[in-house]
Enzyme design. Structure first.
Site, PDB file in Angstrom:
ATOM      1  N   HIS A  41     -67.950  -9.738 -19.355  1.00 43.51           N
ATOM      2  CA  HIS A  41     -67.137  -8.522 -18.968  1.00 43.51           C
ATOM      3  C   HIS A  41     -68.159  -7.343 -17.974  1.00 43.51           C
ATOM      4  O   HIS A  41     -67.739  -6.390 -17.604  1.00 43.51           O
ATOM      5  CB  HIS A  41     -67.177  -7.515 -20.315  1.00 43.51           C
ATOM      6  N   HIS A  48     -61.971 -15.091 -18.566  1.00 44.70           N
ATOM      7  CA  HIS A  48     -62.119 -15.615 -20.002  1.00 44.70           C
ATOM      8  C   HIS A  48     -60.826 -15.567 -20.780  1.00 44.70           C
ATOM      9  O   HIS A  48     -59.894 -14.757 -20.396  1.00 44.70           O
ATOM     10  CB  HIS A  48     -63.346 -15.289 -20.674  1.00 44.70           C
ATOM     11  N   CYS A  83     -56.453  -7.126 -30.446  1.00 45.45           N
ATOM     12  CA  CYS A  83     -56.828  -7.988 -29.522  1.00 45.45           C
ATOM     13  C   CYS A  83     -58.303  -8.476 -29.539  1.00 45.45           C
ATOM     14  O   CYS A  83     -59.183  -7.896 -30.222  1.00 45.45           O
ATOM     15  CB  CYS A  83     -56.766  -7.273 -28.157  1.00 45.45           C
ATOM     16  N   HIS A  85     -61.050 -12.053 -28.635  1.00 45.92           N
ATOM     17  CA  HIS A  85     -61.335 -13.539 -27.829  1.00 45.92           C
ATOM     18  C   HIS A  85     -61.537 -14.596 -28.928  1.00 45.92           C
ATOM     19  O   HIS A  85     -62.291 -14.490 -29.774  1.00 45.92           O
ATOM     20  CB  HIS A  85     -62.646 -13.388 -27.158  1.00 45.92           C
ATOM     21  N   GLU A 103     -60.023  -7.174 -38.743  1.00 42.05           N
ATOM     22  CA  GLU A 103     -59.697  -5.594 -38.377  1.00 42.05           C
ATOM     23  C   GLU A 103     -58.827  -4.931 -39.374  1.00 42.05           C
ATOM     24  O   GLU A 103     -59.303  -3.742 -39.423  1.00 42.05           O
ATOM     25  CB  GLU A 103     -59.208  -5.739 -36.994  1.00 42.05           C
ATOM     26  N   TYR A 119     -54.817 -10.854 -16.035  1.00 46.49           N
ATOM     27  CA  TYR A 119     -55.012  -9.661 -15.315  1.00 46.49           C
ATOM     28  C   TYR A 119     -56.617  -9.406 -15.320  1.00 46.49           C
ATOM     29  O   TYR A 119     -57.609  -9.848 -15.492  1.00 46.49           O
ATOM     30  CB  TYR A 119     -54.460  -8.433 -16.143  1.00 46.49           C
ATOM     31  N   GLU A 130     -62.256  -6.075 -17.529  1.00 51.42           N
ATOM     32  CA  GLU A 130     -61.321  -7.217 -18.405  1.00 51.42           C
ATOM     33  C   GLU A 130     -60.796  -8.275 -17.121  1.00 51.42           C
ATOM     34  O   GLU A 130     -59.872  -7.844 -16.656  1.00 51.42           O
ATOM     35  CB  GLU A 130     -60.135  -6.424 -19.071  1.00 51.42           C
ATOM     36  N   GLU A 132     -59.181 -11.387 -17.509  1.00 48.49           N
ATOM     37  CA  GLU A 132     -58.510 -12.396 -18.786  1.00 48.49           C
ATOM     38  C   GLU A 132     -57.451 -13.030 -18.497  1.00 48.49           C
ATOM     39  O   GLU A 132     -56.615 -12.624 -17.818  1.00 48.49           O
ATOM     40  CB  GLU A 132     -58.299 -11.267 -20.107  1.00 48.49           C
ATOM     41  N   TRP A 175     -55.742  -2.359 -20.474  1.00 53.09           N
ATOM     42  CA  TRP A 175     -54.884  -3.600 -20.414  1.00 53.09           C
ATOM     43  C   TRP A 175     -53.500  -3.538 -21.200  1.00 53.09           C
ATOM     44  O   TRP A 175     -52.688  -4.151 -21.116  1.00 53.09           O
ATOM     45  CB  TRP A 175     -55.699  -4.760 -21.180  1.00 53.09           C
TER      46      TRP A 175
END
Length: 197
Positions: A41, A48, A83, A85, A103, A119, A130, A132, A175
């Site tokens: 990042h 990624h 959100c 990874h 979460e 994006y 970001e 991604e 995002w």
């Protein structure tokens, strides 16, 4: 936070967390390597794999999450339900289900793929980027939430009209609108056009 097979492999035997690795991908989403999360990042950012989840209640309201103030990336801002990874080698669908539970303390009663979006969004507040290739998921939530306070500051269910008003007033993740717009066809299929999404 519950320990799952995926998270267990990312903790060392002495109780300290190992570096979190992300999958680096090319423009077609093909894995080309790995990088440490924070490194990926740093400007200009490394492309990624990521995922974004949009969960709705039975009334067609979107579950928003306010990111906890202790998070190093985009703390305190509102964003989609969940959100994150995937770990290297972890399927995006499995990662989306895992992180939603970690979460928010809830498993979606339905979770479906909703396409991908690529994006590049710099975050002026943190200086992070970001970059991604994001896998999108939509679904339903029918159980009470049990948010992890280290991850989630607050939650809210909103209609499409309420989201528009809130987005004009509150800070949202860089995002958020990109992933929401990309997921809208699947969201409309899930909620029906009368919900206004």
């Amino acid at each position: 936070m519950p320990i799952t097979p995926a998270t267990a492999t990312h903790s060392s035997s002495n109780g300290t967390a190992d570096a979190i690795l992300l999958e680096l991908v090319d423009e077609d989403g093909v894995t080309i390597g790995t990088a440490e999360k924070l490194t990926a990042h740093q400007p200009p950012g490394q492309l990624h794999r990521a995922f974004s989840v949009f969960l709705f209640d039975e009334r067609g309201r979107l579950l928003l999450q306010q990111r906890a103030l202790g998070k190093y990336h985009s703390p305190g801002v509102w964003s989609n339900t969940c959100c994150g990874h995937p770990y290297p080698g972890e399927a995006p669908f499995a990662a989306a289900a895992r992180r939603t539970f970690e979460e928010l303390g809830v498993s979606p009663s339905l979770l479906a793929e909703a396409g991908t979006v690529r994006y590049n969004h710099p975050d002026p507040a943190s200086g992070l980027v970001e970059q991604e290739y994001n896998h999108l998921f939509v679904g339903l939530v029918q159980s009470p939430l049990r948010p992890d306070p280290e991850e989630v500051g607050d939650t809210a269910y909103v209609t499409a009209a309420e989201l528009e008003a809130r987005h004009a007033e509150d800070p949202f993740s860089a995002w958020f609108m990109t992933v929401l717009d990309a997921a809208r066809p699947a969201i409309r299929e899930l909620t029906g056009r009368s919900a206004g999404w």
